[in-house]
Design a protein around this motif. Sequence first.
Motif, PDB file in Angstrom:
ATOM      1  N   GLN A  86     -38.807  12.694 -55.833  1.00  0.00           N
ATOM      2  CA  GLN A  86     -37.537  12.805 -56.553  1.00  0.00           C
ATOM      3  C   GLN A  86     -36.324  12.479 -55.683  1.00  0.00           C
ATOM      4  O   GLN A  86     -35.487  11.680 -56.058  1.00  0.00           O
ATOM      5  CB  GLN A  86     -37.380  14.227 -57.109  1.00  0.00           C
ATOM      6  N   GLU A 122     -40.176  13.026 -61.004  1.00  0.00           N
ATOM      7  CA  GLU A 122     -38.724  12.934 -61.255  1.00  0.00           C
ATOM      8  C   GLU A 122     -38.132  11.801 -60.430  1.00  0.00           C
ATOM      9  O   GLU A 122     -37.055  11.936 -59.852  1.00  0.00           O
ATOM     10  CB  GLU A 122     -38.023  14.253 -60.897  1.00  0.00           C
ATOM     11  N   SER A 159     -34.496  10.877 -61.407  1.00  0.00           N
ATOM     12  CA  SER A 159     -33.559  11.921 -61.845  1.00  0.00           C
ATOM     13  C   SER A 159     -32.297  11.968 -61.005  1.00  0.00           C
ATOM     14  O   SER A 159     -31.249  12.358 -61.486  1.00  0.00           O
ATOM     15  CB  SER A 159     -34.229  13.284 -61.783  1.00  0.00           C
ATOM     16  N   THR A 211     -41.062  14.012 -65.658  1.00  0.00           N
ATOM     17  CA  THR A 211     -39.614  13.986 -65.878  1.00  0.00           C
ATOM     18  C   THR A 211     -39.183  15.144 -66.771  1.00  0.00           C
ATOM     19  O   THR A 211     -39.960  15.648 -67.573  1.00  0.00           O
ATOM     20  CB  THR A 211     -39.166  12.650 -66.497  1.00  0.00           C
ATOM     21  N   HIS A 212     -37.918  15.560 -66.606  1.00  0.00           N
ATOM     22  CA  HIS A 212     -37.389  16.578 -67.499  1.00  0.00           C
ATOM     23  C   HIS A 212     -36.634  15.909 -68.637  1.00  0.00           C
ATOM     24  O   HIS A 212     -36.221  16.561 -69.576  1.00  0.00           O
ATOM     25  CB  HIS A 212     -36.441  17.504 -66.728  1.00  0.00           C
TER      26      HIS A 212
END
Lengths: 279, 532
Positions: free
Chosen positions: B359, B439, B442, B471-472
């Motif tokens: 990330q 992520e 992100s 991923t969020h």
Amino acid sequence: MRALGRALRRPASAIGFAMVALWVVCAIFAPWLAPYDPLKSQVPLQMPFERAPDGGVFWLGTDLLGRDILSRLIYGARTVVFWAGVAASSAYIVGITGGLCAGFYRGITDRVLSFLANVVLSFPVLVLYILIIVTLGASGLNIVLAVTFASAPAIFRIVRALSIDIASRDFVSAAITQGENAARIMLVDILPNATGPLVVDACLRLGYIAITIGTLGFLGLGLPPPTPDWGGMVNEGRGMAMVFPHLVVFPCIAISSLMLGLSLLADGLREASRAGAKA
Amino acid sequence: MRAAVAIEKLSVALPSDGDRPFAVEEISLEVAKGEILCVVGESGSGKSVLASAIMGALPHGLRHAEGRIIFGGRDIAALPEQELRAIRGRHIAMIFQEPMAALNPAIRIGEQIAEILEIHEPEMPRAEREARALALMREMQLPDPETIARRYPHEISGGQCQRVVIAMALAWNPSLLIADEPTTALDVTTQAQILKLIKALRDEHGHGVLFVTHDFGVVADIADRVAVMQRGRLVEIGPVAQVLNDPVHPYTKQLIAAVPSLIPRARPEPAEAPALRLEGVSRFFGPLRAVDDVTFDVPSGGTVAIVGESGSGKSTLAKAVIRLLAPNAGRTLIEDVDFARLSGRELMRRRRLIQMVFQDPFGSLNPNRTVGAMLTRAGVLGGLEAGEAKAQAAELLDLVGLQREALERKPEAFSGGQRQRIGIARALAMRPSIIVADEAVSALDVSVQRQVLELLERLQRDRGLTMLFITHDLRVAAGIADRIAVMQRGRVVEFGPAVQVLLNPAHPYTVELVAAAPGREWQSAQRAAQAQ
């Protein structure tokens, strides 16, 4: 290196660096810089600036046995700088190795090493030194051994804390997922990213070790006479310090100037690495 | 409408060694009372500097160079610190991105709110202060305010913390509220609630809101007017409908085009044969079931996105799959070998097959090594000779779109997006068949995010890579995934083709997630308009 460059822009650290550099130069070039043979007996107990029989000057006077104090200080720098350097390196090798392993592997390795470090740290340092030197005898190598034994645990704790932090970063995870071997991860990914705080600590610690060597010399546990040794010189002169203060004052100034220089340098490096981290 | 604040030709100077002379350059805008003005821009656009300039709290090294900030009939840019302090917090209040960091961890919530009241009116009796603090908490719709008042910040959730911070900001009923990315650190469902709260409070109190954000979805949901910033300058300002649907400036157009859509893209159906099979994978931390009995297949050459909110276990699952953590139970089959059970040399040897993209573009590269050294070493570990690995490193840089000079440089020389490309190149250097991306986009600005996603897709096509994409952000998942696995509290609650999960969700939690995705209404309206 860049941090050193930044540090030297500050007057205080530049002075510190100069003080340390002065003693290192003395140690390296002692035979050319010293006006006399440090072991040769001439006129005893001369005050500073008195004429020597050969027409020269005893700039800092002579000691009980008629040896030139300036020459002894210059040669004494060899003892301190050399043995402090060797002792510090040895302590760092042990402390860093242990700290890296404990911080990277954690678990049982960490618990065992941390326990050992705490046991050693719980002893008063001076008692530890005296015990080791009295048992093993006074010699350069035994000083190294004693300093390593007493200092490595503190270095271990610093390296361990830094390693735990760095090992949690993603680039270490990346190396693990690549199947990189543990030794390389520790030496390539973790250690180089821990050097900033370690260099600062090393400067301070070198100062402490210099003082320790002086203290051991003063206690008669340093290098065996007649090797010129700042701590030993203070010890030899202390009986007559009231009458001939120069016997004690100059070696003391030598010890404190080295220590002060290293401290100033450490302060400067700490500020410089902080500024570097922000930039 | 009267203006809550009017900014006239404001410039804020950067230090002389900055990449440009001004962080904010000749900006003029107004926030009317009762209006929400969103300031959007990518990182480095100066939007946060603008916010702190109005607060009179510029970050160290920045200097107010020119221009006026008219508030309550006075130019507050010229006021001495003493007088500013009386305005700050009472008439202009600010909320921040990290609610946890805005609160003192050692003081109970109730006392912190009471303290704000005390600062501006020391004579108020204690009982009244406490009563007002509770009333404020009730207004922020905090459940059971009496209990929360006695808690410390770490004992309540991020969303609750942000409500407390808003309560403190609104304690004196300010006429201007400045919000700097107040929902960026929150989960989508929490974000939706906080946005709703900010709107409701504005309706009730009629204060002006200057809302700084990077997310056009959030803009669509909350703004009355939008100001777009690029490199310190205001490039476009106008009513929300006009800027979003009919942008004038090319930069605005480019930004809006880069906003990921919640509508899944049409992708060729991946092969049936799975490259990675998860069977009952579990990972517990003491009593916490972080990953609980997860089972699904990742088709060869396809992408499965794992979506979920923080704490759902999606990152732990990724770590268990790639063996940064040992799973407690279950099997992860790669080429019919249970990767979860391997150890020693066999594990080291097979690690090559599954690689990770991380990330944080700043934490995932060793700052002390050159890019060339990293890529070459990865190649060697992947089984190449040193010479071949070196040649491959140069080819990889071409592949991810970086100059070959990058080989000699260290990570500090690169931007976030470039670093992420290096991270991808490092993963590819081992010639894996599976990439786990945790992520991976992100931390990037939307336009960069889009470029990196396109790069990943192209590499996947050209090299037949299989991807597990954590991923969020459902919008990112919609853009890249063939299948989506929705995780909640360690379990996969829904798994299926992206189209089905996003357009026709079955599990109530998925429904909630899809509904909370920012800018959803705007995007579907836009799509409807395009269809006509």
